[in-house]
Design a protein around this motif. Structure first.
Motif, PDB file in Angstrom:
ATOM      1  N   ALA A 151       0.830  -1.211   0.000  1.00  0.00           N
ATOM      2  CA  ALA A 151       0.000   0.000   0.000  1.00  0.00           C
ATOM      3  C   ALA A 151       0.861   1.257   0.000  1.00  0.00           C
ATOM      4  CB  ALA A 151      -0.945  -0.004   1.206  1.00  0.00           C
ATOM      5  N   PRO A 152       1.741   1.402  -0.995  1.00  0.00           N
ATOM      6  CA  PRO A 152       2.672   2.526  -0.975  1.00  0.00           C
ATOM      7  C   PRO A 152       1.972   3.874  -1.126  1.00  0.00           C
ATOM      8  CG  PRO A 152       2.716   1.460  -3.117  1.00  0.00           C
ATOM      9  CD  PRO A 152       1.885   0.585  -2.217  1.00  0.00           C
ATOM     10  N   MET A 153       2.531   4.872  -0.477  1.00  0.00           N
ATOM     11  CA  MET A 153       1.981   6.222  -0.556  1.00  0.00           C
ATOM     12  C   MET A 153       2.487   6.890  -1.835  1.00  0.00           C
ATOM     13  SD  MET A 153       2.184   9.407   2.135  1.00  0.00           S
ATOM     14  CE  MET A 153       3.851   9.869   1.629  1.00  0.00           C
ATOM     15  N   LEU A 154       1.725   6.727  -2.907  1.00  0.00           N
ATOM     16  CA  LEU A 154       2.028   7.380  -4.179  1.00  0.00           C
ATOM     17  C   LEU A 154       1.051   8.507  -4.474  1.00  0.00           C
ATOM     18  CD1 LEU A 154       2.896   4.165  -6.173  1.00  0.00           C
ATOM     19  CD2 LEU A 154       4.483   5.944  -5.450  1.00  0.00           C
ATOM     20  N   SER A 155      -0.063   8.498  -3.783  1.00  0.00           N
ATOM     21  CA  SER A 155      -1.039   9.579  -3.822  1.00  0.00           C
ATOM     22  C   SER A 155      -1.922   9.411  -2.600  1.00  0.00           C
ATOM     23  CB  SER A 155      -1.876   9.535  -5.106  1.00  0.00           C
ATOM     24  OG  SER A 155      -2.841  10.568  -5.117  1.00  0.00           O
ATOM     25  N   ILE A 156      -2.273  10.517  -1.945  1.00  0.00           N
ATOM     26  CA  ILE A 156      -3.004  10.462  -0.684  1.00  0.00           C
ATOM     27  C   ILE A 156      -4.498  10.612  -0.952  1.00  0.00           C
ATOM     28  CG2 ILE A 156      -3.283  11.513   1.584  1.00  0.00           C
ATOM     29  CD1 ILE A 156      -0.408  12.592   1.270  1.00  0.00           C
ATOM     30  N   ARG A 157      -5.284   9.626  -0.532  1.00  0.00           N
ATOM     31  CA  ARG A 157      -6.724   9.639  -0.760  1.00  0.00           C
ATOM     32  C   ARG A 157      -7.490  10.382   0.330  1.00  0.00           C
ATOM     33  NH1 ARG A 157     -10.123   4.599  -1.937  1.00  0.00           N
ATOM     34  NH2 ARG A 157     -11.577   6.295  -2.343  1.00  0.00           N
ATOM     35  N   MET A 158      -6.905  10.502   1.533  1.00  0.00           N
ATOM     36  CA  MET A 158      -7.633  11.058   2.669  1.00  0.00           C
ATOM     37  C   MET A 158      -7.895  12.557   2.513  1.00  0.00           C
ATOM     38  SD  MET A 158      -5.684   9.042   5.740  1.00  0.00           S
ATOM     39  CE  MET A 158      -6.590   9.862   7.041  1.00  0.00           C
ATOM     40  N   VAL A 159      -7.242  13.194   1.575  1.00  0.00           N
ATOM     41  CA  VAL A 159      -7.402  14.635   1.354  1.00  0.00           C
ATOM     42  C   VAL A 159      -8.420  14.858   0.241  1.00  0.00           C
ATOM     43  CG1 VAL A 159      -6.218  16.766   0.722  1.00  0.00           C
ATOM     44  CG2 VAL A 159      -5.030  15.027   2.090  1.00  0.00           C
ATOM     45  N   ARG A 160      -9.438  15.663   0.535  1.00  0.00           N
ATOM     46  CA  ARG A 160     -10.528  15.834  -0.431  1.00  0.00           C
ATOM     47  C   ARG A 160     -10.068  16.609  -1.664  1.00  0.00           C
ATOM     48  NH1 ARG A 160     -16.288  17.679   1.778  1.00  0.00           N
ATOM     49  NH2 ARG A 160     -15.974  15.630   2.753  1.00  0.00           N
ATOM     50  N   TRP A 161      -9.324  17.682  -1.472  1.00  0.00           N
ATOM     51  CA  TRP A 161      -8.849  18.493  -2.594  1.00  0.00           C
ATOM     52  C   TRP A 161      -7.327  18.546  -2.539  1.00  0.00           C
ATOM     53  CZ3 TRP A 161     -12.789  21.044   0.515  1.00  0.00           C
ATOM     54  CH2 TRP A 161     -14.069  20.895  -0.019  1.00  0.00           C
ATOM     55  N   PRO A 162      -6.651  17.511  -3.028  1.00  0.00           N
ATOM     56  CA  PRO A 162      -5.202  17.420  -2.850  1.00  0.00           C
ATOM     57  C   PRO A 162      -4.414  18.567  -3.473  1.00  0.00           C
ATOM     58  CG  PRO A 162      -6.025  15.715  -4.351  1.00  0.00           C
ATOM     59  CD  PRO A 162      -7.212  16.338  -3.720  1.00  0.00           C
ATOM     60  N   ALA A 163      -4.832  19.050  -4.637  1.00  0.00           N
ATOM     61  CA  ALA A 163      -4.087  20.141  -5.273  1.00  0.00           C
ATOM     62  C   ALA A 163      -4.140  21.397  -4.400  1.00  0.00           C
ATOM     63  CB  ALA A 163      -4.650  20.426  -6.661  1.00  0.00           C
ATOM     64  N   PHE A 164      -5.325  21.702  -3.891  1.00  0.00           N
ATOM     65  CA  PHE A 164      -5.456  22.858  -2.996  1.00  0.00           C
ATOM     66  C   PHE A 164      -4.672  22.630  -1.710  1.00  0.00           C
ATOM     67  CE2 PHE A 164      -7.618  24.637   0.725  1.00  0.00           C
ATOM     68  CZ  PHE A 164      -7.510  25.995   0.447  1.00  0.00           C
ATOM     69  N   ALA A 165      -4.759  21.417  -1.149  1.00  0.00           N
ATOM     70  CA  ALA A 165      -4.065  21.121   0.110  1.00  0.00           C
ATOM     71  C   ALA A 165      -2.554  21.241  -0.054  1.00  0.00           C
ATOM     72  CB  ALA A 165      -4.433  19.722   0.588  1.00  0.00           C
ATOM     73  N   ALA A 166      -2.038  20.819  -1.202  1.00  0.00           N
ATOM     74  CA  ALA A 166      -0.600  20.926  -1.445  1.00  0.00           C
ATOM     75  C   ALA A 166      -0.151  22.386  -1.448  1.00  0.00           C
ATOM     76  CB  ALA A 166      -0.237  20.253  -2.763  1.00  0.00           C
ATOM     77  N   VAL A 167      -0.923  23.235  -2.108  1.00  0.00           N
ATOM     78  CA  VAL A 167      -0.592  24.662  -2.151  1.00  0.00           C
ATOM     79  C   VAL A 167      -0.734  25.284  -0.769  1.00  0.00           C
ATOM     80  CG1 VAL A 167      -1.281  26.904  -3.091  1.00  0.00           C
ATOM     81  CG2 VAL A 167      -1.206  24.889  -4.577  1.00  0.00           C
ATOM     82  N   ALA A 168      -1.812  24.925  -0.057  1.00  0.00           N
ATOM     83  CA  ALA A 168      -2.078  25.519   1.253  1.00  0.00           C
ATOM     84  C   ALA A 168      -1.012  25.139   2.276  1.00  0.00           C
ATOM     85  CB  ALA A 168      -3.459  25.091   1.746  1.00  0.00           C
TER      86      ALA A 168
END
Length: 331
Positions: A151-168
């Motif tokens: 179950a490697p962390m290649l993309s995080i599902r727990m975040v609803r809006w990942p692009a926004f969360a990355a910037v924030a």
């Protein structure tokens, strides 16, 4: 002196050695090592934990690996378990950069794997550990001949809006808030949250065992990540999402993904595996994020894939010890 916690139903595997390992940037890690319980030694498996995990959570896996003929090395990443913290609150899962994990793993290589443990060395990496392992293989410093990542962390599902969360998170870190919990986060370990609707396992007995272990290690089972950790995770996963990355990984790789994983993206793992030149993927349809803590049938499928992919190089255990002693004498 560092020790390993023991709880009912989850005893410390006997015969282990607990030790501290210092990193090049003066961080102290808790590590432990075991020799195999089988008559032949096939090599060494190094466990690379996921975020917020700790050695005690892997006792069952350690016993199973030893019975298969593997020596085992386990350690806590900085910021979790009984390893050093770089923030005042020990419940915070914090690093400034995933490069910190490279320093941890290279310290384990130099202090434990190379001088003390039999070849060949392979890694069994879960979630965040899988992200670190694949990054290390890409950059050429990973000290293992094979990678098994669960179950490697290649993309995080727990975040609803990942692009926004990355910037924030990147912006909040630049404002000097990196050591704070993510918005809405706190000190409670995910392993101690109620079993119904949990994200980790469909096996209530193993879930309860892991919750008891988390209670036993206290702050070792950290709570939610900090803003800086989250920003670093987004940077690391964005790099691995580049379609040009997987073909550059030469280390033979087995990815075992969870079909019902609500934490890390299984489609992202499938896309990554499809581009590997020396790897493949197995998706276990009913598994949640922690495959090694799942129901027996799911775990049996995992171990069948592991056994086929990591045959090792069998030698009698005494011969392995003699070989290491000879190497030490000539060093």
């Amino acid at each position: 002196m560092l020790t390993l916690a023991d709880t009912p139903g989850n005893p410390v595997p006997p015969g282990g050695t607990v030790m501290t390992v210092g990193t090049s940037d003066d961080c102290t890690l808790r590590a432990a090592r075991w020799q195999p319980t089988a008559r032949t030694c096939k090599g060494t498996v190094c466990l690379l934990q996921g975020r917020a995990e700790f050695i005690e959570k892997y006792y069952e896996t350690i016993r199973e690996l030893r019975a298969r003929g593997f020596a085992v090395v386990a350690f806590d990443w900085r910021g979790q378990g009984a390893s050093d913290r770089r923030v005042d609150d020990p419940h915070k899962g914090h690093v400034e950069s995933f490069d910190d994990y490279r320093l941890d793993l290279l310290a384990i290589r130099d202090a434990v794997l190379v001088p003390l443990m039999p070849d060949p060395h392979v890694c069994l990496a879960h979630s965040t550990g899988g992200c670190v392992a694949l990054t290390g293989a890409l950059e050429g410093w990973l000290p293992f001949r094979r990678i098994v990542t669960v179950a490697p962390m290649l993309s995080i599902r727990m975040v609803r809006w990942p692009a926004f969360a990355a910037v924030a998170t990147r912006a909040l870190r630049r404002l000097g808030l990196g050591s704070r919990y993510i918005p809405g986060g706190g000190p409670t370990s995910i392993a101690t949250k109620p079993y119904p609707n949990n994200r980790l396992s469909r096996d209530p007995a193993r879930y309860a065992r892991n919750a008891a272990a988390a209670e036993a290690v206290g702050a070792g089972a950290v709570g939610d990540p900090t803003i800086a950790w989250t920003a670093a995770a987004f940077r690391a996963t964005a790099r691995l999402a580049d379609p040009r990355v997987p073909p550059r990984i030469a280390t033979p790789t087995l990815i075992v993904a969870a079909g019902a994983d609500p934490v890390c993206s299984t489609p992202a793992a499938e896309r990554f595996a499809a581009r590997l030149k020396a790897g493949h993927i197995l998706v276990l349809p009913d598994a949640r994020h922690e495959i090694l803590s799942e129901r027996d049938a799911i775990r049996a499928d995992f171990w069948a894939a592991f056994d086929a992919f990591v045959p090792g190089s069998p030698v009698r255990a005494p011969e392995a010890a003699e070989r290491r002693a000879a190497a030490s004498a000539t060093a």
